[in-house]
Structures are given as C-alpha cells and as structure tokens.
Scaffold this motif. Sequence first.
Motif, PDB file in Angstrom:
ATOM      1  N   VAL A 205       6.325  20.768  11.213  1.00 19.44           N
ATOM      2  CA  VAL A 205       5.134  20.088  10.701  1.00 19.44           C
ATOM      3  C   VAL A 205       4.282  21.036   9.860  1.00 19.44           C
ATOM      4  N   GLU A 206       4.132  22.261  10.325  1.00 19.51           N
ATOM      5  CA  GLU A 206       3.296  23.224   9.604  1.00 19.51           C
ATOM      6  C   GLU A 206       3.887  23.603   8.249  1.00 19.51           C
ATOM      7  N   ALA A 207       5.203  23.482   8.103  1.00 22.40           N
ATOM      8  CA  ALA A 207       5.854  23.812   6.834  1.00 22.40           C
ATOM      9  C   ALA A 207       6.044  22.590   5.933  1.00 22.40           C
ATOM     10  N   ALA A 208       5.518  21.448   6.356  1.00 26.94           N
ATOM     11  CA  ALA A 208       5.854  20.191   5.685  1.00 26.94           C
ATOM     12  C   ALA A 208       5.060  19.911   4.415  1.00 26.94           C
TER      13      ALA A 208
ATOM     14  N   HIS B 172       0.817  -1.216   0.000  1.00 26.65           N
ATOM     15  CA  HIS B 172       0.000   0.000   0.000  1.00 26.65           C
ATOM     16  C   HIS B 172       0.853   1.270   0.000  1.00 26.65           C
ATOM     17  N   ALA B 173       2.166   1.121   0.168  1.00 27.94           N
ATOM     18  CA  ALA B 173       3.078   2.271   0.172  1.00 27.94           C
ATOM     19  C   ALA B 173       4.488   1.766  -0.072  1.00 27.94           C
ATOM     20  N   MET B 174       5.370   2.703  -0.394  1.00 26.06           N
ATOM     21  CA  MET B 174       6.803   2.421  -0.527  1.00 26.06           C
ATOM     22  C   MET B 174       7.558   3.410   0.349  1.00 26.06           C
ATOM     23  N   MET B 175       8.689   2.967   0.897  1.00 28.48           N
ATOM     24  CA  MET B 175       9.501   3.846   1.732  1.00 28.48           C
ATOM     25  C   MET B 175      10.944   3.813   1.252  1.00 28.48           C
ATOM     26  N   ASN B 176      11.540   4.997   1.170  1.00 25.77           N
ATOM     27  CA  ASN B 176      12.942   5.132   0.766  1.00 25.77           C
ATOM     28  C   ASN B 176      13.599   6.193   1.633  1.00 25.77           C
ATOM     29  N   MET B 177      14.876   5.973   1.954  1.00 29.28           N
ATOM     30  CA  MET B 177      15.641   6.976   2.693  1.00 29.28           C
ATOM     31  C   MET B 177      15.905   8.208   1.835  1.00 29.28           C
ATOM     32  N   LEU B 178      15.955   9.360   2.478  1.00 25.18           N
ATOM     33  CA  LEU B 178      16.399  10.605   1.854  1.00 25.18           C
ATOM     34  C   LEU B 178      17.410  11.247   2.792  1.00 25.18           C
ATOM     35  N   TYR B 179      18.657  11.289   2.355  1.00 29.34           N
ATOM     36  CA  TYR B 179      19.730  11.850   3.187  1.00 29.34           C
ATOM     37  C   TYR B 179      20.204  13.170   2.594  1.00 29.34           C
TER      38      TYR B 179
ATOM     39  N   ALA C 250      11.890  16.648   1.478  1.00 27.74           N
ATOM     40  CA  ALA C 250      11.154  15.439   1.097  1.00 27.74           C
ATOM     41  C   ALA C 250       9.811  15.798   0.467  1.00 27.74           C
ATOM     42  N   ALA C 251       9.130  16.764   1.078  1.00 27.24           N
ATOM     43  CA  ALA C 251       7.842  17.193   0.537  1.00 27.24           C
ATOM     44  C   ALA C 251       8.009  17.849  -0.826  1.00 27.24           C
ATOM     45  N   GLU C 252       9.044  18.651  -0.983  1.00 27.62           N
ATOM     46  CA  GLU C 252       9.296  19.315  -2.260  1.00 27.62           C
ATOM     47  C   GLU C 252       9.591  18.299  -3.367  1.00 27.62           C
TER      48      GLU C 252
END
Length: 262
Positions: free
Chosen positions: A190-193, A104-111, A165-167
């Motif tokens: 959180v508010e800027a996410a 239902h989802a995928m997860m990947n690291m972002l460094y 990450a959001a961008e």
Amino acid sequence: MSKSENLSQFFNEDSKTVILPIDHGTVIPIDGLLCKPIELIEQVDRHVDGYVVNYGVAEACRDSLSNSGVCLRTDGYKPTYPGNEDDGSYRLYTGEDAEALGAHAMMNMLYLHHRRESDNFRECAAVISEGREYGIPVILEALPFNIGRPEEYTVENIGFAVRLAAELGADVVKTAYPTNGTVDDFRSIVEAALVPVVVLGGAAMGDDTALLTMVKNAMDAGASGIAVGRNVWQHAKPAAVAAALQAIVHDESTVDASLSLL
C-alpha cells in the motif's frame, strides 16, 4: 464533474469506501447472482458507498443507483476452464459510454504476466486516457495472470501488480490480499502504491470470521477500502454482512464487534 468530485461519490469524508461489485453476470453463471439487482441494491444500499456494474445493470437500475457511486466495468473477462482458451481481459466500453451513463468511475482488469499482456496494457492506457478526457477516474483491478489464481497471489506478485497499475495511471487500484501475506507485507504494498488501494473479496469464503479478518488486516495495513461482491450477495444475510464490513471500514470496528452484527 471533475475526477475528484467523481471519486467523492465513492470515498466518504474519512477517505474510505465500501464498494459492492455486481458485475459478475457477464463472466460465468454464479449461484446467488440475483435476477433482480434492484432488490439487492435496496437491501444493502445504506451500508454501501458504490457499485461496480456492467452497462446493462447501470442502464436498468439508474434510479436505484442514483444516490451511490457508479463504476462502469469497461471490459469483459472469463475464468479459465477446460476447453476454453483464456483470452484474459478484453475491452468493451469507452469513456464516452461511461459519461453517457453518468458513471463516476470506470474499472478495467490489468493482468501482469498474461499471454495477452501487451494488448491489455494498451487497453488500460486507453481507458486512462479517456478518463482524463472526460474527468472520470479509473480503477484498475490488478492481478497476476488471471482471476481465481490465489496460488499466484504472492506478496511479490501482488506488490508488482499494484505498482504497475499506479505507474500506468490508475486513480485507484483494486487487488487481492496476498495469499499468506501479513499486515506488514500488505502495508509495504500500500505504501508503494502511489494511489489508494481497495481490496477485493474474491470467491465466497463461507466463513464470516475469515472474511472480516482479511478486511480488518487490509484496513490496518492502510487500504482505502474494499470491493467485496460474492461474499455479500452470496451470503445468507447480505445486508448484515454489508453492515459488518461497513463497521470495519468506516468505524474501525473490531472483528468480534462486527461479527455481532451478523
């Protein structure tokens, strides 16, 4: 399913989630990682909304995971240690693999700031593109430099990592609570996410009050949930601590009330 339908497998009607990562088996030997993940799932399942798993566990535990959100870890990564060159995150699986597993989802690291940052960014963008193609949401685990570096988990660094990450197009961001950060500090992150933020647990704390306080602070700051692994399955009472975490996330329980469940 659509992205929103897939996300609903993790997020309840209150738009909050308790995710249990059991994807550590490819990283480094860790005490308490059960040889039989099915037994762990059976212990905690009624307190958990979804799981992060590697391909092998997703395949082997299909039946046990059938009532929960399943997030496929699409990359591999290693913590640094003497004599081991730090390669950061390296992609292993695709959106096609996730669809074949019924994830239902995928997860990947972002460094951010990592020496292989440019490769990592491109790989994350590719996962996001494939997620759009297959209707599978992407959770980016956004951290400064690498895992296990709390001295780098400043408010500034975590804030930039989350927004980055959001961008890039993440549907959800998983990150660390900033070291020495306040509730107001994390609220500003959180508010800027732009997208929901879930907080990771990191290494087992061995301190129930500290763990539950961190989670309570994160939820008070507006987090959409947690992704806590080692602090659950390395605990002497995995089901009880999962219940305590569930109470804070979904029932807005106090720390003291949640401690009573232990």
